[in-house]
Design a protein around this motif. Structure first.
Motif, mmCIF file in Angstrom:
data_model
loop_
_atom_site.group_PDB
_atom_site.id
_atom_site.type_symbol
_atom_site.label_atom_id
_atom_site.label_comp_id
_atom_site.label_asym_id
_atom_site.label_seq_id
_atom_site.Cartn_x
_atom_site.Cartn_y
_atom_site.Cartn_z
ATOM 1 N N LYS A 122 45.053 -3.870 45.069
ATOM 2 C CA LYS A 122 46.369 -4.221 44.511
ATOM 3 C C LYS A 122 47.400 -3.108 44.710
ATOM 4 O O LYS A 122 48.484 -3.144 44.115
ATOM 5 N N VAL A 123 47.076 -2.129 45.531
ATOM 6 C CA VAL A 123 48.015 -1.067 45.885
ATOM 7 C C VAL A 123 48.250 -1.161 47.386
ATOM 8 O O VAL A 123 47.309 -1.028 48.176
ATOM 9 N N ASP A 124 49.478 -1.403 47.781
ATOM 10 C CA ASP A 124 49.789 -1.663 49.181
ATOM 11 C C ASP A 124 50.423 -0.434 49.831
ATOM 12 O O ASP A 124 51.493 0.015 49.423
ATOM 13 N N LEU A 125 49.752 0.098 50.834
ATOM 14 C CA LEU A 125 50.306 1.208 51.608
ATOM 15 C C LEU A 125 51.189 0.608 52.706
ATOM 16 O O LEU A 125 50.772 0.434 53.844
ATOM 17 N N VAL A 126 52.397 0.283 52.341
ATOM 18 C CA VAL A 126 53.325 -0.339 53.286
ATOM 19 C C VAL A 126 53.725 0.686 54.332
ATOM 20 O O VAL A 126 53.564 1.903 54.141
ATOM 21 N N ASN A 186 44.101 1.094 53.769
ATOM 22 C CA ASN A 186 44.991 0.158 53.093
ATOM 23 C C ASN A 186 44.295 -1.176 52.912
ATOM 24 O O ASN A 186 44.076 -1.908 53.870
ATOM 25 N N ASN A 187 43.957 -1.478 51.673
ATOM 26 C CA ASN A 187 43.294 -2.741 51.348
ATOM 27 C C ASN A 187 43.954 -3.334 50.105
ATOM 28 O O ASN A 187 43.378 -3.326 49.014
ATOM 29 N N VAL A 235 41.966 -0.582 63.353
ATOM 30 C CA VAL A 235 41.660 -1.950 62.933
ATOM 31 C C VAL A 235 40.766 -1.873 61.709
ATOM 32 O O VAL A 235 39.726 -1.211 61.716
ATOM 33 N N GLY A 236 41.162 -2.555 60.644
ATOM 34 C CA GLY A 236 40.393 -2.494 59.417
ATOM 35 C C GLY A 236 39.650 -3.759 59.076
ATOM 36 O O GLY A 236 38.754 -3.751 58.226
ATOM 37 N N GLU A 258 43.870 -0.279 58.570
ATOM 38 C CA GLU A 258 44.778 -1.327 58.104
ATOM 39 C C GLU A 258 44.009 -2.625 57.873
ATOM 40 O O GLU A 258 43.472 -3.226 58.808
ATOM 41 N N PHE A 259 43.938 -3.040 56.600
ATOM 42 C CA PHE A 259 43.164 -4.213 56.218
ATOM 43 C C PHE A 259 44.038 -5.270 55.536
ATOM 44 O O PHE A 259 43.521 -6.193 54.928
ATOM 45 N N SER A 260 45.343 -5.150 55.653
ATOM 46 C CA SER A 260 46.192 -6.126 54.973
ATOM 47 C C SER A 260 46.122 -7.498 55.632
ATOM 48 O O SER A 260 46.418 -8.515 55.000
#
Length: 299
Positions: free
Chosen positions: A146-150, A140-141, A190-191, A168-170
């Protein structure tokens, strides 16, 4: 390939490997093999070739496949989790199949990012890649894709059997707790280097790491202390390393990490266009932070 429930090769410290290039920008496969082996010798659990740090976007298909094969030959397939990102779902599946055939234990996949994909497209994309028969770790980046894996979408992907974990990189560490509520068996990795401690405390099971390319022993010590709850040790290491770790979330992260590798006596080397060298001020900042880390015994 049969995937067993207790087989989780994505756990621990897996380094998103920088790719050594020669002066003519060709890939130095021998040096890459040595780098993978060196990382494992210094305590890392495995490697992630063909991620953004590995400049996969500017590799030919032949180079991309050989990078995976080189890593597997160097350290064994169960320690290798290649990135299989592609614009098309069929291509992503083919890269997952190539990884499975090479003996890899898992693959890492971005959502569709040729356009701002909707939920149905994301679900179909991961389902297609999962048909390769190798465990898929979502990446998830939303900053870059611009695509969010919520968390809700991640839970749906996990329930469908399409993913086993998520990098997870948000930057939003609060998501770790929501993911744990919605999909308790979905492993969070951890991303981004500069939220390592926060996500480790929140229950992360692994770290797809950038800066351990240059400082593996300190990175592994930091991760192990953090997940063990030894916050005194982890906090001290985190403060010492954070001036470097935060570069992992900058646009110039590839150049910064490669420069630090050069400074500590590894081979970082050049990058392929369209990336360009760091500006003088950026280079000075990375050099200063790296030298301070070396002086503090973190190299």
């Amino acid at each position: 390939m049969t995937v067993t429930p207790d087989h989780r090769p994505w756990r621990g410290v897996l380094v998103a490997t920088a790719l050594p290039l020669n002066d003519d920008l060709s890939v130095d496969y021998d040096r890459y093999a040595e780098h993978c082996a060196w990382l494992v010798e210094n305590g890392c659990d495995g490697v992630v070739p063909n991620g953004s740090l590995g400049e996969y976007q500017v590799l030919t298909p032949e180079e991309r496949a050989r990078v995976v094969e080189t890593a597997v030959a160097a350290i064994g397939g169960q320690r290798v989790m290649p990135g299989v990102a592609a614009y098309g779902s069929a291509e992503a599946r083919r890269w997952a199949e190539q990884a499975a055939e090479a003996g890899c234990g898992a693959v890492m996949l971005l959502p569709p990012n040729a356009y701002r994909a909707d939920e149905r497209s994301v679900l179909g994309h991961y389902a297609e890649a999962a048909r390769a028969g190798v465990s898929v770790v979502a990446y998830n980046n939303p900053i870059d894709t611009k695509v969010d894996l919520v968390p809700e979408l991640l839970a749906e992907l996990y329930a469908a059997g399409s993913i086993r974990a998520v990098k997870e990189f948000s930057g939003d560490v609060r998501r770790a707790y929501r993911v744990a509520e919605l999909a308790p068996e979905l492993d969070l990795l951890v991303g981004a280097d500069d939220v390592l401690l926060e996500l480790a405390v929140a229950g992360a099971k692994g770290w797809v790491a950038g800066y351990p390319n240059a400082l593996p022993r300190a990175g592994v010590e930091l991760y192990r202390a953090a997940v063990a709850g030894d916050l005194d040790t982890a906090g001290k290491l985190y403060r010492g390393l954070h001036p470097l770790l935060r570069w992992d979330s900058q646009v110039e992260f590839v150049q910064a990490i490669k420069l630090s590798m050069d400074i500590v006596g590894r081979h970082g080397g050049p990058v392929r266009p369209p990336r360009v060298p760091l500006l003088p001020g950026q280079e000075a900042a990375v050099r200063s932070a790296t030298e301070r880390a070396v002086a503090a015994g973190l190299a």
